[in-house]
Design a protein around this motif. Structure first.
Motif, short mmCIF file in Angstrom:
data_model
loop_
_atom_site.label_atom_id
_atom_site.label_comp_id
_atom_site.label_asym_id
_atom_site.label_seq_id
_atom_site.Cartn_x
_atom_site.Cartn_y
_atom_site.Cartn_z
N UNK A 1 -6.07 11.22 -37.21
CA UNK A 1 -7.07 11.58 -38.20
C UNK A 1 -8.18 12.37 -37.52
N UNK A 2 -8.38 13.60 -37.94
CA UNK A 2 -9.37 14.48 -37.34
C UNK A 2 -10.52 14.69 -38.32
N UNK A 3 -11.58 15.36 -37.85
CA UNK A 3 -12.76 15.58 -38.68
C UNK A 3 -12.39 16.33 -39.95
N UNK A 4 -12.75 15.77 -41.08
CA UNK A 4 -12.45 16.38 -42.38
C UNK A 4 -11.19 15.85 -43.03
N UNK A 5 -10.47 14.96 -42.36
CA UNK A 5 -9.20 14.48 -42.90
C UNK A 5 -9.35 13.11 -43.55
N UNK B 1 -16.23 7.09 -39.19
CA UNK B 1 -15.18 6.79 -40.17
C UNK B 1 -15.79 6.10 -41.39
N UNK B 2 -15.34 6.52 -42.57
CA UNK B 2 -15.71 5.86 -43.82
C UNK B 2 -14.49 5.18 -44.41
N UNK C 1 -19.21 2.52 -43.59
CA UNK C 1 -19.05 3.55 -42.56
C UNK C 1 -19.22 2.91 -41.19
N UNK C 2 -18.45 3.41 -40.23
CA UNK C 2 -18.49 2.88 -38.87
C UNK C 2 -18.53 4.04 -37.87
N UNK D 1 -9.02 3.84 -48.59
CA UNK D 1 -9.13 5.27 -48.31
C UNK D 1 -9.95 5.45 -47.04
N UNK D 2 -9.44 6.21 -46.09
CA UNK D 2 -10.07 6.32 -44.77
C UNK D 2 -10.34 7.80 -44.48
#
Length: 415
Positions: A305-309, A337-338, A353-354, A381-382
């Motif tokens: 999982x990358x930024x924006x995904x 991460x949300x 969010x973490x 949803x992540x």
């Protein structure tokens, strides 16, 4: 037409096999930005900015650097600095320069070459009030931190004079010697709930005609990992297979953690088979096979999982007889991460969010992580807004302690 299609298929297959066979890569640190659109946050006439977006992609030696600057004709204005992140501390490794800014972008030679480890960071120092570092702005990233003064010592992330989500236009390249070629997100040798005891068995098979030597690096749960973490050397001869019945115990460790497989840049990559299982003694074992992931995101399905995904986990259908844990393994830039919980109808129940440190592993119960108790068929949803991570859900039968695992895969992304 058939011959043409078959030729293309053969070329694609050959390229894929070549990629799988070798972990070789060019060492790079920082960001090669061709069209910056902003300047850094000015905190002082003399200041240093440290990039957090792209740590060193391998261990090796850097010999050239390139940076963008807002003005030219600035003499003795810039130094390039290097740091190693250890928790909140940026450990100062060294600097090169000062350099004149005669053009932008400005290529320079690092003399002597700078030795770095995978995960190290690059910074750019303004020594005189003539121009300043430039950035790419307009999207979320791990960004950079800025400090006043000309520091030649360690820095504290929490004591930064400014934090920005922009991406610094400075990078360096060189020769790689070794790198992390595979990540095994979760391993353990530890007791669990309801009388369980989980272990991790690993097999390495060498299908190539040359010996493979490398090492496992174990990152314990709950702390940012480093190359100094416990390691175990391995050697697999041509055509041979070696096995570890309980890899974590073999490494002299206990508890939960994560494993990096580190190889020299010239090495082939072995086939890695990982089995996580509950050892019930004379009753036998129950478990699952876990993939070893390419940290560069290779493979037919994107589990990085990358930024924006965004991706999804599906909770248990039966929350009474099954328990559900969520694991997070970040890569070199950490991750923001949300987690959003939806009920079976799709309605939002909870959102948290973490922020996770680089090379960090954590596995916790879904109740603890999400702050709510999952109901049957809830989904999570992540979304990752900066950095990158491998995230999974582990479902375990409370009666038999039979475990299973699902990895979050990118469902959609906004670049």
């Amino acid at each position: 037409m058939v011959r043409s299609r078959m030729s293309r298929l053969f070329l694609c297959l050959a390229a894929a096999l070549a990629s799988a066979a070798s972990g070789a890569q060019t060492l790079q640190i920082g960001n090669d930005i061709t069209t910056p659109n902003a300047s850094d946050v000015v905190v002082a006439d003399v200041q240093v900015d440290v990039d957090l977006v792209r740590p060193a992609t391998a261990t090796g030696v850097l010999d050239t650097a390139t940076f963008q600057w807002s003005s030219t004709g600035c003499l003795g204005a810039v130094e390039i600095k290097f740091y190693r992140r250890q928790g909140d501390t940026l450990v100062f490794l060294g600097e090169r320069g000062p350099f004149d800014v005669l053009a932008t972008p400005m290529p320079v030679t690092l003399t002597p070459p700078m030795a770095v480890q995978e995960g190290d960071l690059i910074g750019i120092q303004r020594l005189v009030n003539c121009g300043n570092a430039v950035t790419s702005s307009g999207f979320a990233s791990a960004g950079y931190v800025a400090y006043s003064g000309d520091s030649h010592s360690d820095l504290s992330l929490s004591a930064a004079d400014a934090i920005s989500p922009d991406v610094l236009a400075v990078f360096a390249t060189g020769t790689a010697t070794e790198s992390v070629v595979r990540v095994i997100p979760t391993v353990g040798s530890t007791p669990g709930a309801f009388g369980s005891f989980f272990k991790t068995g690993v097999q390495l098979h060498n299908p190539w005609d040359t010996e493979i030597s490398g090492r496992f690096v174990y990152h314990p749960q709950g702390v940012s990992g480093s190359s100094a973490d416990p390691s175990l050397l391995f050697t697999v001869g041509a055509g041979q297979t070696v096995a570890y019945a309980d890899l974590v115990q073999t490494m002299g460790q206990v508890g939960l953690g994560s494993i990096d497989v580190v190889l020299p840049e010239t090495s082939q990559i072995p086939i890695i088979i990982t089995r996580v299982f509950n050892d019930a003694g004379s009753v036998g074992t129950s478990g699952f096979t876990e993939d070893a992931f390419d940290p560069d995101g290779g493979g037919s399905e994107n589990t990085i999982l990358f930024a924006g995904s965004t991706g999804f986990l599906v909770g248990p259908a039966d929350v009474t007889n099954f328990r559900f844990n969520i694991g997070v393994r970040t890569l070199l830039s950490g991750a923001f991460v949300t987690f959003t919980v939806h009920d079976a109808t799709g309605a939002v129940v909870q959102s948290v969010t973490k922020t996770y440190l680089p090379t960090y592993f954590e596995q916790t119960s879904s109740d603890t992580l999400l702050g709510t108790t999952l109901q049957p068929n809830d989904t999570i949803e992540i979304s990752v807004s900066s950095g990158s991570a491998i995230i999974y859900g582990a479902t375990t039968d409370n009666t038999t302690n039979d475990p299973s695992i699902q990895f979050v895969r990118v469902s959609f992304a906004i670049l």
